[in-house]
Design an enzyme around this catalytic site. Structure first.
Site, PDB file in Angstrom:
ATOM      1  N   CYS A  17       1.146   5.470   1.578  1.00  0.00           N
ATOM      2  CA  CYS A  17       1.278   5.093   2.978  1.00  0.00           C
ATOM      3  C   CYS A  17       2.457   4.141   3.089  1.00  0.00           C
ATOM      4  O   CYS A  17       2.693   3.333   2.190  1.00  0.00           O
ATOM      5  CB  CYS A  17      -0.008   4.415   3.442  1.00  0.00           C
ATOM      6  SG  CYS A  17       0.079   3.788   5.121  1.00  0.00           S
ATOM      7  N   ARG A  36       7.447  -7.722   9.061  1.00  0.00           N
ATOM      8  CA  ARG A  36       5.999  -7.932   9.176  1.00  0.00           C
ATOM      9  C   ARG A  36       5.580  -9.201   8.413  1.00  0.00           C
ATOM     10  O   ARG A  36       4.624  -9.220   7.664  1.00  0.00           O
ATOM     11  CB  ARG A  36       5.211  -6.718   8.684  1.00  0.00           C
ATOM     12  CG  ARG A  36       3.941  -6.549   9.499  1.00  0.00           C
ATOM     13  CD  ARG A  36       3.208  -5.294   9.140  1.00  0.00           C
ATOM     14  NE  ARG A  36       2.309  -5.490   8.042  1.00  0.00           N
ATOM     15  CZ  ARG A  36       1.092  -4.931   7.958  1.00  0.00           C
ATOM     16  NH1 ARG A  36       0.661  -4.151   8.908  1.00  0.00           N
ATOM     17  NH2 ARG A  36       0.341  -5.124   6.924  1.00  0.00           N
ATOM     18  N   ASP A  74      -9.558  -1.133   4.498  1.00  0.00           N
ATOM     19  CA  ASP A  74      -8.112  -1.251   4.693  1.00  0.00           C
ATOM     20  C   ASP A  74      -7.725  -2.729   4.667  1.00  0.00           C
ATOM     21  O   ASP A  74      -8.458  -3.580   4.143  1.00  0.00           O
ATOM     22  CB  ASP A  74      -7.732  -0.554   6.022  1.00  0.00           C
ATOM     23  CG  ASP A  74      -6.320  -0.002   6.019  1.00  0.00           C
ATOM     24  OD1 ASP A  74      -5.392  -0.817   6.175  1.00  0.00           O
ATOM     25  OD2 ASP A  74      -6.130   1.215   5.855  1.00  0.00           O
ATOM     26  N   ASP A  75      -6.603  -3.052   5.253  1.00  0.00           N
ATOM     27  CA  ASP A  75      -6.049  -4.407   5.272  1.00  0.00           C
ATOM     28  C   ASP A  75      -7.080  -5.426   5.786  1.00  0.00           C
ATOM     29  O   ASP A  75      -8.018  -5.073   6.481  1.00  0.00           O
ATOM     30  CB  ASP A  75      -4.836  -4.385   6.220  1.00  0.00           C
ATOM     31  CG  ASP A  75      -3.899  -5.534   5.976  1.00  0.00           C
ATOM     32  OD1 ASP A  75      -4.291  -6.484   5.274  1.00  0.00           O
ATOM     33  OD2 ASP A  75      -2.772  -5.485   6.492  1.00  0.00           O
ATOM     34  N   ASP A  88       1.084   6.309  11.609  1.00  0.00           N
ATOM     35  CA  ASP A  88       0.157   5.355  12.227  1.00  0.00           C
ATOM     36  C   ASP A  88      -0.295   5.841  13.595  1.00  0.00           C
ATOM     37  O   ASP A  88      -1.180   5.246  14.202  1.00  0.00           O
ATOM     38  CB  ASP A  88       0.836   3.982  12.385  1.00  0.00           C
ATOM     39  CG  ASP A  88       0.688   3.161  11.113  1.00  0.00           C
ATOM     40  OD1 ASP A  88      -0.040   3.605  10.202  1.00  0.00           O
ATOM     41  OD2 ASP A  88       1.298   2.083  11.030  1.00  0.00           O
ATOM     42  N   LYS A 100      -5.464   2.859  -1.410  1.00  0.00           N
ATOM     43  CA  LYS A 100      -4.444   3.183  -0.400  1.00  0.00           C
ATOM     44  C   LYS A 100      -3.269   2.259  -0.678  1.00  0.00           C
ATOM     45  O   LYS A 100      -3.382   1.043  -0.569  1.00  0.00           O
ATOM     46  CB  LYS A 100      -5.001   2.948   1.005  1.00  0.00           C
ATOM     47  CG  LYS A 100      -3.985   3.248   2.103  1.00  0.00           C
ATOM     48  CD  LYS A 100      -4.642   3.183   3.483  1.00  0.00           C
ATOM     49  CE  LYS A 100      -3.618   3.314   4.596  1.00  0.00           C
ATOM     50  NZ  LYS A 100      -4.207   3.111   5.922  1.00  0.00           N
ATOM     51  N   TRP A 101      -2.143   2.854  -1.081  1.00  0.00           N
ATOM     52  CA  TRP A 101      -0.952   2.071  -1.475  1.00  0.00           C
ATOM     53  C   TRP A 101       0.011   2.063  -0.287  1.00  0.00           C
ATOM     54  O   TRP A 101       0.662   3.056   0.004  1.00  0.00           O
ATOM     55  CB  TRP A 101      -0.295   2.702  -2.708  1.00  0.00           C
ATOM     56  CG  TRP A 101       0.876   1.947  -3.252  1.00  0.00           C
ATOM     57  CD1 TRP A 101       2.042   1.647  -2.605  1.00  0.00           C
ATOM     58  CD2 TRP A 101       1.005   1.380  -4.556  1.00  0.00           C
ATOM     59  NE1 TRP A 101       2.887   0.935  -3.417  1.00  0.00           N
ATOM     60  CE2 TRP A 101       2.276   0.766  -4.629  1.00  0.00           C
ATOM     61  CE3 TRP A 101       0.178   1.339  -5.675  1.00  0.00           C
ATOM     62  CZ2 TRP A 101       2.732   0.118  -5.782  1.00  0.00           C
ATOM     63  CZ3 TRP A 101       0.646   0.705  -6.819  1.00  0.00           C
ATOM     64  CH2 TRP A 101       1.902   0.098  -6.871  1.00  0.00           C
ATOM     65  N   ASP A 102       0.080   0.916   0.378  1.00  0.00           N
ATOM     66  CA  ASP A 102       0.870   0.811   1.606  1.00  0.00           C
ATOM     67  C   ASP A 102       2.177   0.072   1.324  1.00  0.00           C
ATOM     68  O   ASP A 102       2.338  -0.599   0.284  1.00  0.00           O
ATOM     69  CB  ASP A 102       0.035   0.029   2.638  1.00  0.00           C
ATOM     70  CG  ASP A 102       0.446   0.300   4.080  1.00  0.00           C
ATOM     71  OD1 ASP A 102       1.487   0.932   4.301  1.00  0.00           O
ATOM     72  OD2 ASP A 102      -0.292  -0.140   4.981  1.00  0.00           O
ATOM     73  N   MET A 103       3.119   0.162   2.235  1.00  0.00           N
ATOM     74  CA  MET A 103       4.403  -0.549   2.122  1.00  0.00           C
ATOM     75  C   MET A 103       4.978  -0.584   3.526  1.00  0.00           C
ATOM     76  O   MET A 103       5.254   0.456   4.097  1.00  0.00           O
ATOM     77  CB  MET A 103       5.294   0.237   1.175  1.00  0.00           C
ATOM     78  CG  MET A 103       6.440  -0.516   0.591  1.00  0.00           C
ATOM     79  SD  MET A 103       7.794  -0.616   1.764  1.00  0.00           S
ATOM     80  CE  MET A 103       9.155  -0.770   0.681  1.00  0.00           C
ATOM     81  N   ASN A 104       5.107  -1.788   4.086  1.00  0.00           N
ATOM     82  CA  ASN A 104       5.293  -1.868   5.532  1.00  0.00           C
ATOM     83  C   ASN A 104       6.621  -2.396   6.036  1.00  0.00           C
ATOM     84  O   ASN A 104       6.681  -2.907   7.162  1.00  0.00           O
ATOM     85  CB  ASN A 104       4.148  -2.701   6.128  1.00  0.00           C
ATOM     86  CG  ASN A 104       2.857  -1.908   6.170  1.00  0.00           C
ATOM     87  OD1 ASN A 104       2.797  -0.864   6.797  1.00  0.00           O
ATOM     88  ND2 ASN A 104       1.850  -2.361   5.461  1.00  0.00           N
TER      89      ASN A 104
HETATM   90  C1  DGJ Z   1       0.095   0.357   8.010  1.00  0.00           C
HETATM   91  C2  DGJ Z   1      -0.725   1.572   7.743  1.00  0.00           C
HETATM   92  O1  DGJ Z   1      -0.043   2.724   8.110  1.00  0.00           O
HETATM   93  C3  DGJ Z   1      -2.051   1.455   8.460  1.00  0.00           C
HETATM   94  O2  DGJ Z   1      -2.813   2.624   8.256  1.00  0.00           O
HETATM   95  C4  DGJ Z   1      -2.774   0.255   7.943  1.00  0.00           C
HETATM   96  O3  DGJ Z   1      -3.089   0.436   6.590  1.00  0.00           O
HETATM   97  C5  DGJ Z   1      -1.912  -0.987   8.116  1.00  0.00           C
HETATM   98  N1  DGJ Z   1      -0.615  -0.808   7.558  1.00  0.00           N
HETATM   99  C6  DGJ Z   1      -2.555  -2.179   7.490  1.00  0.00           C
HETATM  100  O4  DGJ Z   1      -1.767  -3.283   7.513  1.00  0.00           O
END
Ligand code: DGJ
Length: 736
Positions: free
Chosen positions: A525, A442, A365-366, A547, A475-479
């Protein structure tokens, strides 16, 4: 399945074994809605409304006596013609006039289901669906609208979208183009939707609708954890297993508006589409605009019936079909074990243990590219930090593969931080409003995906990592939500297009990436379930739901998402206890049972588990490997429970030959000592062996009387039943 026109060509009846959808053309020009609901054999004009002459009203060029347009069931309503309810379509002409009038022109039937250019949509073969195309037109404004209705052979589903074409010689601005508008007759309805927040998604809200507009929406740039782009209208007495439900879902990942208006007479108009507040599209002569697709789902068998329709549609007609027949790998994700603090030694330790326990995929992961162990740096450059991982991702992948595991890697491609080299080189690639301070989320800004050069850059980054085939999973995330939603490259007249262009840009990247690397499984994600929508599911095949990995909260979150998504699309991980998000402790068995019927994974530090825990995990994985071939394709039901202290889920094989039942007791409470749980989805004609107790029960007995459980002095306890159909027993005895 059929689409039948009446002899006089005034009505059309879209039909399959479950549903009917009827429209009529009045006076050769007004397209009106007549019926949507349980299938009828034929429509002969039953239930046509009688109009009553009222004061303070408008009169119209229409042969129906006393008709009022404010009470007329327009199929695709506009504003300004005497219909004062929510409009589905609004344009501004070049002259500045904000008006258009759509008159019926023609209709025809297409075999199968057309694709929607540049947008994700459900798909079907020529024999699996039929589509009605209706053309309506405003010659004065130079606008032609194509309305599409696709009916699927198998379930009570109608898929809708529209195409708008500029046939004139002036530029028009589209202000509002809803994907679906539906007229329902006056009666009492409940409005059900899923609301939430980060780490508590998928909560059910249900209330009776009142006169006026009730709406849910997202203006956060993505579908959001606050509201799922879904709602259902249903009878107040509708339950999990009985009553009518009209489910509406939007195949889109950006801003949306979902609303229902009960008018002065109690008639209800329901709509879903791109949010008009953040949308304005300039359409030049000859250009077309396609709306995203909306799904209309009718069930006469309560919410479980609606869910089964959605699950079937998404699993077989939306999610990438190349993963359909394949078992999904059981993964170990590094996030809760390491957060940003990753290194090769840790990877090696975890992978070695994971392999021994039966895990199949390790997801890094990250943290792998961060200059330090926070979210403050490096986003956008995508260079592995070789101080953490000497030899880079290549080496890490070799190490993981060397242990006999697949290798997955985390990305957040849409984000960029100020200190990145990318931002220094291309500050204009970030969304921003010149002259104003940019807003961080973030510690990140967002890349302007409407720009071709940004999309090419991101595809080149993905190419760099994916081209040699060492990455099996992304795993394609976007926060963060979208702010400063302005593109430095869009001309003034197109500024209103940016929110939608961002989503189109994202879809283009995902489309090109998945075409080029079809073997790579992608997990969607967005800080958990902040962009969990059917638009993303067209590309990603599974989505991290939240999360929050606490088993107790996950029961609610997964129950909520199960209203619309098949369990295989919902990522669910067994994590450590006390839980990192809630501090709550639950047994390892409870955590596993909560994940077992969904897309099972693990997210914990295996080195910190005891030998007993590791062996329990090995047992869980071995068990899941035996059952997943049927479980990952199973039909999922929420069983009704005697009171709110319990939640019960059931998964049954397609032929009802095998079935797992879970009953979660939330708290120990002597008030709830008795109760029966009637099971769904079995064959009442067959007998079933319960494999733990060795007892045999009739399917009818289990469905009508149900199973019972003792009151256990323990919070968050789970009861598990496993049933095998008697005629299937021999085969399954090999497994259990
Ligand atoms: C948010 C995701 O939902 C988590 O599972 C993890 O991948 C973090 N980001 C990593 O920054």
């Amino acid at each position: 399945m059929s689409i039948l026109f009446s002899e006089d060509q005034k009505t059309v009846h879209i039909r399959n074994a479950s549903v009917s959808y009827v429209m009529e053309v009045v006076d050769g020009k007004y397209l009106v809605h007549r019926y949507f609901g349980k299938a009828i054999r034929a429509y002969r004009g039953c239930g046509e409304p009688h109009y009553f002459k009222r004061g303070y009203n408008t009169e119209h060029d229409c042969s129906i006596p006393n008709v009022s347009f404010d009470d007329f069931p327009f199929e695709y309503p506009i504003r300004g013609n005497g219909d004062f309810r929510i409009p589905a379509f609004a344009v501004t002409q070049e002259s500045g006039v904000e008006f258009t009038e759509l008159s019926f022109r023609s209709w025809k039937v297409l075999k199968g289901k057309p694709e929607i250019p540049k947008l994700p949509a459900t798909f079907a073969g020529k024999a699996e669906a039929e589509t009605l195309e209706i053309i309506c037109e405003d010659p004065a404004a130079g606008i032609r609208v194509y309305l599409y209705y696709s009916v699927f052979e198998e379930k009570g589903i109608i898929a809708r979208h529209q195409r708008v074409e500029n046939t004139g010689n002036q530029i028009v601005s589209l202000q509002n183009v809803q994907s679906l508008s539906l007229e329902l007759p006056a009666r009492d309805y409940d409005f059900l939707s899923l609301y939430g927040t980060h780490a508590k998604e998928g909560n059910i809200s249900r209330f009776s609708i009142h006169h006026g507009i009730q709406r849910i929406e997202s203006v956060r740039g993505s579908s959001s954890p606050q509201h799922q782009p879904f709602f259902a209208l249903m009878q107040p007495q509708t339950t999990e297993n009985s009553g009518e439900v009209y489910g509406i879902h939007f195949i889109y990942s950006g801003n949306f508006l979902a609303q229902a208006e009960a008018d002065q007479f109690g008639n209800v108009r329901a709509q879903i589409g791109i949010h008009p507040d953040t949308f304005c599209w300039r359409l030049a002569p000859g250009e077309v605009f396609d709306t995203p697709e909306a799904i209309l789902n009718y069930s006469s068998q309560g919410l479980n019936g609606m869910s089964r329709n959605f699950h079937w549609l998404y699993q077989y007609h939306l999610m990438p079909d190349r993963f359909q027949g394949r078992n999904r790998p059981i993964l170990l994700n590094s996030w809760e074990a390491m957060y940003y603090d990753v290194n090769l030694e840790k990877l090696e330790e975890q992978a070695e243990l994971a392999k021994k326990l039966g895990v199949e995929l390790f997801v890094l992961d990250d943290g792998w590219f961060r200059a330090d162990n926070t979210s403050r740096t490096s986003m956008g450059d995508w260079k592995c930090n070789e101080k953490k991982l000497p030899g880079g991702i290549q080496k890490a992948a070799e190490l993981i593969h060397g242990k006999g595991l697949q290798f997955g890697l985390w990305f957040e491609p849409e984000a960029i931080c100020k200190s990145s080299e990318l931002y220094q080189q291309h500050p204009d690639w970030a969304l921003q409003v010149p002259g104003y301070q940019m807003t961080e989320g973030r510690h990140e800004y967002l890349l302007d995906l409407s720009r071709q050069e940004v999309r090419e850059y991101l595809l080149s980054v993905l190419d760099f990592y994916l081209k040699d085939g060492t990455i099996d999973y992304v795993k394609w995330d976007m926060n963060r939500p979208l702010t400063d939603v302005n593109s430095m490259s869009l001309v003034r007249e197109k500024k209103g297009e940016i929110s939608h262009r961002y989503v189109l840009g994202l879809y283009e990247i995902l489309e090109r990436m998945t075409r080029k690397y079809p073997q790579v499984l992608i997990e969607g994600c967005s800080s958990g379930g902040a962009r969990f929508d059917p638009g993303m599911l067209y590309y990603v095949a599974q989505n991290w739901a939240s999360d929050n990995t606490d088993a107790f909260d996950r029961v609610q979150i997964q129950s909520g998402f199960s209203l619309i998504y098949p369990p295989i699309a919902i990522g669910s991980h067994v994590s450590i206890t006390p839980n990192h998000q809630t501090g709550r402790s639950t047994s390892l068995n409870t955590r596993y049972q909560v994940s077992r019927l969904f897309n099972l994974g693990y997210e914990l530090d295996l080195t910190k588990c005891t030998e007993e825990e590791r062996s329990e995990i090995a047992g869980q994985i071995a068990e899941h490997k035996k059952e997943r071939s049927w479980l990952q394709k199973a039909e999922f039901y929420r069983n009704e429970t005697p009171n709110e202290n319990y939640v019960s889920w059931l998964s049954t094989g397609k032929d009802k030959e095998e079935c797992l039942v879970l009953i979660f007791q939330k708290f120990f409470n002597p008030l709830y000592a008795h109760g029966r749980f009637c099971l769904n989805g079995l064959n009442p004609e067959c007998d079933y062996l319960e494999t733990f107790s060795g007892k045999i029960y009739g399917g009818d007995e289990l469905m009508e009387i149900g199973v019972s459980v003792p009151l256990i002095k323990e919070d968050f306890h789970v009861f598990t039943f496993h049933f095998v159909r008697e005629s299937h027993r021999e085969q399954s005895e090999k497994w259990y």
